[in-house]
Motif scaffolding. Structure first.
Motif, PDB file in Angstrom:
ATOM      1  N   ARG A 102     -35.029   6.278 -32.726  1.00 23.26           N
ATOM      2  CA  ARG A 102     -35.325   5.423 -33.875  1.00 23.26           C
ATOM      3  C   ARG A 102     -34.137   4.861 -34.623  1.00 23.26           C
ATOM      4  O   ARG A 102     -34.316   4.117 -35.576  1.00 23.26           O
ATOM      5  N   THR A 103     -32.948   5.292 -34.244  1.00 25.06           N
ATOM      6  CA  THR A 103     -31.808   4.764 -34.993  1.00 25.06           C
ATOM      7  C   THR A 103     -30.879   4.004 -34.063  1.00 25.06           C
ATOM      8  O   THR A 103     -30.922   4.144 -32.841  1.00 25.06           O
ATOM      9  N   PHE A 104     -30.030   3.218 -34.683  1.00 19.60           N
ATOM     10  CA  PHE A 104     -29.064   2.433 -33.943  1.00 19.60           C
ATOM     11  C   PHE A 104     -28.218   3.342 -33.059  1.00 19.60           C
ATOM     12  O   PHE A 104     -27.992   3.069 -31.882  1.00 19.60           O
ATOM     13  N   PHE A 105     -27.777   4.452 -33.664  1.00 20.26           N
ATOM     14  CA  PHE A 105     -26.940   5.385 -32.921  1.00 20.26           C
ATOM     15  C   PHE A 105     -27.646   5.875 -31.650  1.00 20.26           C
ATOM     16  O   PHE A 105     -27.090   5.841 -30.556  1.00 20.26           O
ATOM     17  N   GLY A 123     -19.770  13.311 -30.239  1.00 21.06           N
ATOM     18  CA  GLY A 123     -18.372  13.069 -30.570  1.00 21.06           C
ATOM     19  C   GLY A 123     -17.955  11.612 -30.571  1.00 21.06           C
ATOM     20  O   GLY A 123     -16.812  11.299 -30.869  1.00 21.06           O
ATOM     21  N   LEU A 124     -18.876  10.709 -30.216  1.00 21.16           N
ATOM     22  CA  LEU A 124     -18.497   9.305 -30.252  1.00 21.16           C
ATOM     23  C   LEU A 124     -19.247   8.602 -31.387  1.00 21.16           C
ATOM     24  O   LEU A 124     -20.382   8.942 -31.698  1.00 21.16           O
ATOM     25  N   SER A 125     -18.614   7.633 -31.975  1.00 20.92           N
ATOM     26  CA  SER A 125     -19.271   6.867 -33.032  1.00 20.92           C
ATOM     27  C   SER A 125     -20.011   5.683 -32.408  1.00 20.92           C
ATOM     28  O   SER A 125     -19.826   5.372 -31.229  1.00 20.92           O
ATOM     29  N   VAL A 126     -20.809   5.042 -33.208  1.00 18.43           N
ATOM     30  CA  VAL A 126     -21.543   3.873 -32.732  1.00 18.43           C
ATOM     31  C   VAL A 126     -20.575   2.849 -32.149  1.00 18.43           C
ATOM     32  O   VAL A 126     -20.771   2.338 -31.055  1.00 18.43           O
ATOM     33  N   GLN A 127     -19.514   2.595 -32.903  1.00 17.03           N
ATOM     34  CA  GLN A 127     -18.563   1.588 -32.455  1.00 17.03           C
ATOM     35  C   GLN A 127     -17.915   1.985 -31.125  1.00 17.03           C
ATOM     36  O   GLN A 127     -17.763   1.142 -30.239  1.00 17.03           O
ATOM     37  N   GLU A 128     -17.628   3.272 -30.978  1.00 20.64           N
ATOM     38  CA  GLU A 128     -17.017   3.727 -29.724  1.00 20.64           C
ATOM     39  C   GLU A 128     -17.976   3.579 -28.536  1.00 20.64           C
ATOM     40  O   GLU A 128     -17.588   3.130 -27.465  1.00 20.64           O
ATOM     41  N   PHE A 129     -19.231   3.936 -28.793  1.00 20.32           N
ATOM     42  CA  PHE A 129     -20.228   3.742 -27.729  1.00 20.32           C
ATOM     43  C   PHE A 129     -20.313   2.267 -27.364  1.00 20.32           C
ATOM     44  O   PHE A 129     -20.360   1.889 -26.202  1.00 20.32           O
ATOM     45  N   PHE A 130     -20.320   1.465 -28.406  1.00 22.10           N
ATOM     46  CA  PHE A 130     -20.484   0.032 -28.156  1.00 22.10           C
ATOM     47  C   PHE A 130     -19.319  -0.524 -27.340  1.00 22.10           C
ATOM     48  O   PHE A 130     -19.521  -1.287 -26.398  1.00 22.10           O
ATOM     49  N   ASN A 131     -18.117  -0.109 -27.701  1.00 19.17           N
ATOM     50  CA  ASN A 131     -16.949  -0.573 -26.946  1.00 19.17           C
ATOM     51  C   ASN A 131     -17.002  -0.121 -25.492  1.00 19.17           C
ATOM     52  O   ASN A 131     -16.682  -0.886 -24.584  1.00 19.17           O
ATOM     53  N   LEU A 132     -17.424   1.133 -25.319  1.00 26.90           N
ATOM     54  CA  LEU A 132     -17.558   1.641 -23.950  1.00 26.90           C
ATOM     55  C   LEU A 132     -18.504   0.762 -23.136  1.00 26.90           C
ATOM     56  O   LEU A 132     -18.205   0.379 -22.007  1.00 26.90           O
ATOM     57  N   ILE A 133     -19.639   0.466 -23.764  1.00 22.25           N
ATOM     58  CA  ILE A 133     -20.640  -0.349 -23.075  1.00 22.25           C
ATOM     59  C   ILE A 133     -20.052  -1.715 -22.741  1.00 22.25           C
ATOM     60  O   ILE A 133     -20.126  -2.186 -21.606  1.00 22.25           O
ATOM     61  N   TRP A 134     -19.446  -2.306 -23.748  1.00 22.00           N
ATOM     62  CA  TRP A 134     -18.954  -3.653 -23.537  1.00 22.00           C
ATOM     63  C   TRP A 134     -17.902  -3.719 -22.439  1.00 22.00           C
ATOM     64  O   TRP A 134     -17.968  -4.570 -21.554  1.00 22.00           O
ATOM     65  N   ASN A 135     -16.965  -2.774 -22.492  1.00 21.63           N
ATOM     66  CA  ASN A 135     -15.920  -2.762 -21.467  1.00 21.63           C
ATOM     67  C   ASN A 135     -16.508  -2.538 -20.078  1.00 21.63           C
ATOM     68  O   ASN A 135     -16.084  -3.157 -19.107  1.00 21.63           O
ATOM     69  N   TYR A 136     -17.485  -1.657 -20.032  1.00 18.97           N
ATOM     70  CA  TYR A 136     -18.114  -1.367 -18.747  1.00 18.97           C
ATOM     71  C   TYR A 136     -18.773  -2.619 -18.172  1.00 18.97           C
ATOM     72  O   TYR A 136     -18.655  -2.927 -16.988  1.00 18.97           O
ATOM     73  N   LEU A 137     -19.455  -3.355 -19.040  1.00 17.15           N
ATOM     74  CA  LEU A 137     -20.118  -4.580 -18.585  1.00 17.15           C
ATOM     75  C   LEU A 137     -19.096  -5.594 -18.085  1.00 17.15           C
ATOM     76  O   LEU A 137     -19.281  -6.219 -17.038  1.00 17.15           O
ATOM     77  N   GLU A 138     -18.020  -5.734 -18.832  1.00 21.31           N
ATOM     78  CA  GLU A 138     -16.973  -6.690 -18.441  1.00 21.31           C
ATOM     79  C   GLU A 138     -16.327  -6.269 -17.117  1.00 21.31           C
ATOM     80  O   GLU A 138     -16.189  -7.078 -16.207  1.00 21.31           O
TER      81      GLU A 138
END
Ligand SMILES: Nc1ncnc2c1ncn2[C@@H]1O[C@H](COP(=O)(O)OP(=O)(O)O)[C@@H](O)[C@H]1O
Ligand SMILES: [Mg+2]
Length: 390
Positions: A102-105, A123-138
């Motif tokens: 139910r949450t963004f996280f 241990g990861l923040s939302v922003q860190e997860f997001f960066n991981l995802i983005w880099n992986y996609l790229e």
């Protein structure tokens, strides 16, 4: 002891060939009567295949419970995945149920976990997860079609907004790697979000109407071929299930009735699913309130008792007015009660139909006949309620 009980039970025959086919999370390959919705989705999302990365596409699926929204999204998404693959495009479908996350996280973590192997849970923040995802996609030149199902449950509106718009802004001039399908029961959420997004979404609404009884019949007919052994259920009985579920237009309800009825048939050692098994199944899911039965007038109760005693013995889904009247007259005679006239009985039947305990249908065979089916409650149970009364 236990071992023997289990073995003995396992040795009993079953009406099922593969009961998992009737479970709610099974996604059938063919979704009948949803062709139009699938065509619409394809028109909206073909850009992901025609020119991957060009835009962030968004659509919203709307409809009540059990109308196939989740099944259509999943089948559409995984099929698009396959088609993309044939064309050497890396497209991945991700389905997230916001009722569970139910949450963004939680959502972002789920996306990361379904993409990237061995990602840490903590241990990861939302922003860190997001960066991981983005880099992986790229890095992998990958695109995602993301469904946020039951989106009304997202607690933070922000999260939704983020997905709908900011994914765009953060990566200007880069490829648009995430497209989104939202699923909701009503469009209320649309009025709470940003105007600019609202207007795109308003143009990309795909509506799912409740199923009619004929459509439900087609759906359970197809499923029953996969789930049940041959000849286990008659068309009349399938129709009875479709008609019960049509009051809600809900395919999940229809499939649940079929599955439970099958379980009752197995428990009875019956090699067929009979109407009485369906009634038992129905009263498990939505039990008919006994107090309503007890508050009926004397002659309504006697009529119901007649219907119950006929259907208890019969293996057919229905009886007819003539049969009911003759049993009713017999019961009246036994109890030394003056029977009511034919026209009066019709009114009672109408009332019983209105409270939802019976269904009636006029058919044309030799002249018009009204057939009557009991659906709210098993005949056996009704008979025992009514005969224990004075
Ligand atoms: N057109 C269809 N053909 C076959 N099965 C269907 C169809 N529509 C719905 N179902 C089945 O009915 C059940 C409920 O559908 P679901 O997609 O979960 O509904 P919703 O998400 O709208 O509540 C699922 O088991 C699904 O597989
Ligand atoms: Mg759903």
């Amino acid at each position: 002891m236990t071992y023997d009980i289990i073995l003995k039970e396992l040795e009993k025959p079953s009406v099922f060939k593969n009961e998992a086919v009737l479970f709610p999370d099974y996604v059938p390959v063919n979704l009948v009567h949803r062709e139009e919705q699938i065509r619409n989705l394809t028109r909206l999302f073909r850009i992901m295949i025609d020119s991957p990365g060009a835009i962030l596409q968004r659509a919203i699926l709307v409809g009540d419970t059990g109308v196939g929204k989740t099944a259509v999204a999943k089948r559409f998404g995984t099929t698009m995945e396959d088609i993309a693959k044939e064309r050497k495009i890396n497209l991945k479908y991700i389905h997230i149920n916001c009722y569970k996350d139910r949450t963004f996280f939680l959502i972002i973590r789920k996306i990361a976990q379904s993409l990237i192997p061995n990602i840490p849970n903590r241990g990861l923040s939302v922003q860190e997860f997001f960066n991981l995802i983005w880099n992986y996609l790229e890095e992998n030149n990958l695109y995602i079609l993301l469904t946020l199902d039951e989106v009304d449950f997202i607690i933070e509106n922000e999260a939704l907004l983020y997905f709908l718009s900011r994914i765009n802004d953060e990566y200007v001039n880069k490829k648009q790697r995430i497209s989104i399908i939202l699923i909701t029961r009503n469009l209320n959420l649309l009025y709470e979000i940003d105007r600019s997004i609202q207007s795109t979404l308003l143009h990309n609404i795909i509506k799912f109407d409740p199923y009619t009884s004929n459509q439900l019949y087609d759906i359970i007919k197809l499923r029953s071929k996969e789930a049940l052994k041959e000849g286990v259920i008659d068309d009349d009985t399938l129709n009875m299930i479709a008609e019960i579920a049509a009051s809600r237009g809900d395919a999940r309800y229809a499939l649940e009735l079929l599955w439970r009825a099958g379980k009752y048939a197995d428990a009875d050692g019956s090699n067929k699913i009979l109407p009485e098994h369906v009634r038992k199944a129905q009263s498990d899911v939505f039990p008919f309130p006994v107090n309503i039965i007890l508050e009926l007038s004397l002659h309504e109760k006697l009529l119901l008792l007649s219907i119950a005693s006929i259907l208890k013995k019969s293996k057919s889904t229905h009886t007819n007015m003539g049969e009911v009247e003759s049993v009713y007259n017999m019961i009246c005679e036994n109890k030394k009660i003056e029977p009511r006239k034919h026209t009066q009985l019709w009114e009672y039947i109408q009332n019983l139909k209105n409270i939802g305990i019976i269904q009636t249908k006029v058919i044309n065979t030799k002249g018009r006949t009204t057939i009557i089916n009991l659906t709210g409650i098993p005949a056996e149970k009704l008979e025992s309620i009514l005969s224990s009364e004075k």
